[in-house]
Design a protein around this motif. Structure first.
Motif, PDB file in Angstrom:
ATOM      1  N   TYR A   3      44.351   6.387 -22.060  1.00 58.65           N
ATOM      2  CA  TYR A   3      44.161   4.187 -20.190  1.00 58.65           C
ATOM      3  C   TYR A   3      45.649   5.074 -19.790  1.00 58.65           C
ATOM      4  CZ  TYR A   3      41.006   1.843 -23.676  1.00 58.65           C
ATOM      5  OH  TYR A   3      40.430   1.627 -24.224  1.00 58.65           O
ATOM      6  N   GLN A   4      45.385   5.072 -18.440  1.00 54.40           N
ATOM      7  CA  GLN A   4      46.127   4.342 -17.988  1.00 54.40           C
ATOM      8  C   GLN A   4      46.559   2.699 -17.426  1.00 54.40           C
ATOM      9  OE1 GLN A   4      47.243   6.541 -14.980  1.00 54.40           O
ATOM     10  NE2 GLN A   4      48.342   5.001 -14.345  1.00 54.40           N
ATOM     11  N   ILE A   5      47.931   2.424 -17.361  1.00 58.47           N
ATOM     12  CA  ILE A   5      48.119   1.182 -17.637  1.00 58.47           C
ATOM     13  C   ILE A   5      49.510   0.429 -16.593  1.00 58.47           C
ATOM     14  CG2 ILE A   5      49.470  -0.342 -19.463  1.00 58.47           C
ATOM     15  CD1 ILE A   5      47.557   1.730 -20.599  1.00 58.47           C
ATOM     16  N   ILE A   6      48.545  -0.410 -15.795  1.00 63.95           N
ATOM     17  CA  ILE A   6      50.038  -0.748 -15.121  1.00 63.95           C
ATOM     18  C   ILE A   6      49.958  -1.649 -15.458  1.00 63.95           C
ATOM     19  CG2 ILE A   6      50.102  -1.758 -12.947  1.00 63.95           C
ATOM     20  CD1 ILE A   6      48.027  -0.049 -11.271  1.00 63.95           C
ATOM     21  N   ILE A   7      51.417  -2.525 -15.600  1.00 69.86           N
ATOM     22  CA  ILE A   7      52.293  -3.839 -15.965  1.00 69.86           C
ATOM     23  C   ILE A   7      52.669  -4.300 -14.496  1.00 69.86           C
ATOM     24  CG2 ILE A   7      53.929  -4.670 -17.004  1.00 69.86           C
ATOM     25  CD1 ILE A   7      54.638  -2.883 -19.198  1.00 69.86           C
ATOM     26  N   LYS A   8      51.676  -4.949 -14.316  1.00 73.80           N
ATOM     27  CA  LYS A   8      51.523  -5.838 -12.684  1.00 73.80           C
ATOM     28  C   LYS A   8      53.190  -7.331 -12.526  1.00 73.80           C
ATOM     29  CE  LYS A   8      47.093  -5.956 -12.551  1.00 73.80           C
ATOM     30  NZ  LYS A   8      45.399  -6.948 -12.593  1.00 73.80           N
ATOM     31  N   ARG A   9      53.536  -7.553 -13.839  1.00 76.46           N
ATOM     32  CA  ARG A   9      54.343  -8.254 -13.356  1.00 76.46           C
ATOM     33  C   ARG A   9      54.595  -9.640 -15.277  1.00 76.46           C
ATOM     34  NH1 ARG A   9      50.505 -12.355 -11.797  1.00 76.46           N
ATOM     35  NH2 ARG A   9      51.089 -14.344 -12.274  1.00 76.46           N
ATOM     36  N   ILE A  10      55.758 -10.018 -15.364  1.00 81.57           N
ATOM     37  CA  ILE A  10      55.775 -10.832 -16.635  1.00 81.57           C
ATOM     38  C   ILE A  10      56.887 -12.007 -16.079  1.00 81.57           C
ATOM     39  CG2 ILE A  10      57.179 -10.723 -18.464  1.00 81.57           C
ATOM     40  CD1 ILE A  10      56.795  -7.903 -19.569  1.00 81.57           C
ATOM     41  N   ASP A  11      56.029 -13.184 -16.008  1.00 80.18           N
ATOM     42  CA  ASP A  11      56.253 -14.785 -16.044  1.00 80.18           C
ATOM     43  C   ASP A  11      57.312 -15.455 -17.421  1.00 80.18           C
ATOM     44  OD1 ASP A  11      55.459 -14.339 -13.725  1.00 80.18           O
ATOM     45  OD2 ASP A  11      53.318 -15.230 -13.675  1.00 80.18           O
ATOM     46  N   ASN A 203      61.625  -9.229 -19.257  1.00 77.52           N
ATOM     47  CA  ASN A 203      61.147  -7.858 -18.031  1.00 77.52           C
ATOM     48  C   ASN A 203      62.147  -7.352 -18.618  1.00 77.52           C
ATOM     49  OD1 ASN A 203      59.479  -9.301 -15.856  1.00 77.52           O
ATOM     50  ND2 ASN A 203      60.328 -11.172 -16.465  1.00 77.52           N
ATOM     51  N   ASP A 204      63.346  -6.878 -19.627  1.00 76.40           N
ATOM     52  CA  ASP A 204      64.144  -5.828 -19.178  1.00 76.40           C
ATOM     53  C   ASP A 204      63.580  -5.057 -20.566  1.00 76.40           C
ATOM     54  OD1 ASP A 204      66.591  -8.041 -17.895  1.00 76.40           O
ATOM     55  OD2 ASP A 204      67.266  -8.061 -19.413  1.00 76.40           O
ATOM     56  N   ASP A 205      62.234  -5.543 -20.833  1.00 80.83           N
ATOM     57  CA  ASP A 205      62.210  -4.197 -22.121  1.00 80.83           C
ATOM     58  C   ASP A 205      61.200  -3.089 -21.148  1.00 80.83           C
ATOM     59  OD1 ASP A 205      62.808  -4.676 -24.437  1.00 80.83           O
ATOM     60  OD2 ASP A 205      61.049  -6.707 -24.507  1.00 80.83           O
TER      61      ASP A 205
END
Length: 222
Positions: A3-11, A203-205
């Motif tokens: 899989y190609q993973i993209i983490i876009k953002r964390i709210d 976000n820090d993770d």
């Protein structure tokens, strides 16, 4: 499967919209002795409940809401203990029964709002990401699948990785994933949003926003 993973953002959020239904509000208003809750305008129900709750001592109100959400799994003594602990600790982050942590968060935040901060303010994370297979067809992913696939993008300091290293990195079952992931939403099995405690993922993770991961078939012992 790769899989190609993209983490876009964390709210970061203080409450999960839509968790408490109108039916919940009406039931709780009844438990707080508010008359004619069923005939009140639905848009006013949350505010009416906050007013009704604030007429009670904080630990008494906590007992009522806890009994409503967790009464089938906890006895009176446990509920009483948690109702007192909630005033000083983030119980929803520390409670050892991980499958109860989401409900404890929702109860905590309802009380936090009603008492204008007498309860600790706890937070949740909404992780927006995509998971695209690079060598196969799109398939439905479970909470367990998703956490294992996110592993390569998370810091070694991440709490999930520290507590569940084997489950995150090996092809063994990870049943606790269902308690860690409070909601997993997708319309196409590629783009996802995941709701969990800020204590589990924040976000820090995140050490990589784009990376590759391999999802192996879970080996189930006979």
């Amino acid at each position: 499967m790769n899989y190609q993973i993209i983490i876009k953002r964390i709210d970061t959020i203080n409450e999960v919209e839509g968790y408490w239904s109108d039916e919940d509000f009406i039931h709780l208003l009844g438990k707080f002795n508010f008359p004619d809750a069923a005939t009140a305008e639905k848009k006013n129900l949350p505010e009416l409940l906050e007013m009704a709750i604030s007429d009670y001592e904080p630990n008494e109100a906590a007992e009522i809401v806890l009994a409503y959400k967790l009464g089938e799994e906890l006895n009176e003594g446990q509920i009483e203990q948690i109702s007192h602990n909630m005033l000083i600790d983030k119980v929803c982050e520390e409670y050892p029964e991980i499958h109860m942590q989401a409900r404890l968060f929702h109860v905590n935040q309802l009380l936090f709002k009603a008492y204008n901060g007498k309860f600790p303010n706890t937070k949740a994370s909404v992780v927006h990401f995509s998971m695209t297979p690079t060598d196969g067809e799109v398939k439905e992913l479970t909470a367990e699948n998703v956490l294992k696939l996110l592993n390569n993008g998370l810091s070694d300091r991440n709490l999930i990785k520290r507590l569940f290293e084997d489950q995150m990195t090996k092809n063994i079952p990870f049943p606790t994933a269902e308690g860690i992931v409070w909601e997993l939403n997708t319309a196409d099995n590629v783009n996802f949003s995941l709701v969990t405690s800020e204590n589990w993922i924040n976000n820090d993770d995140v050490i990589a926003s784009e990376f590759e991961s391999v999802l192996e078939e879970i080996e189930v012992e006979d």
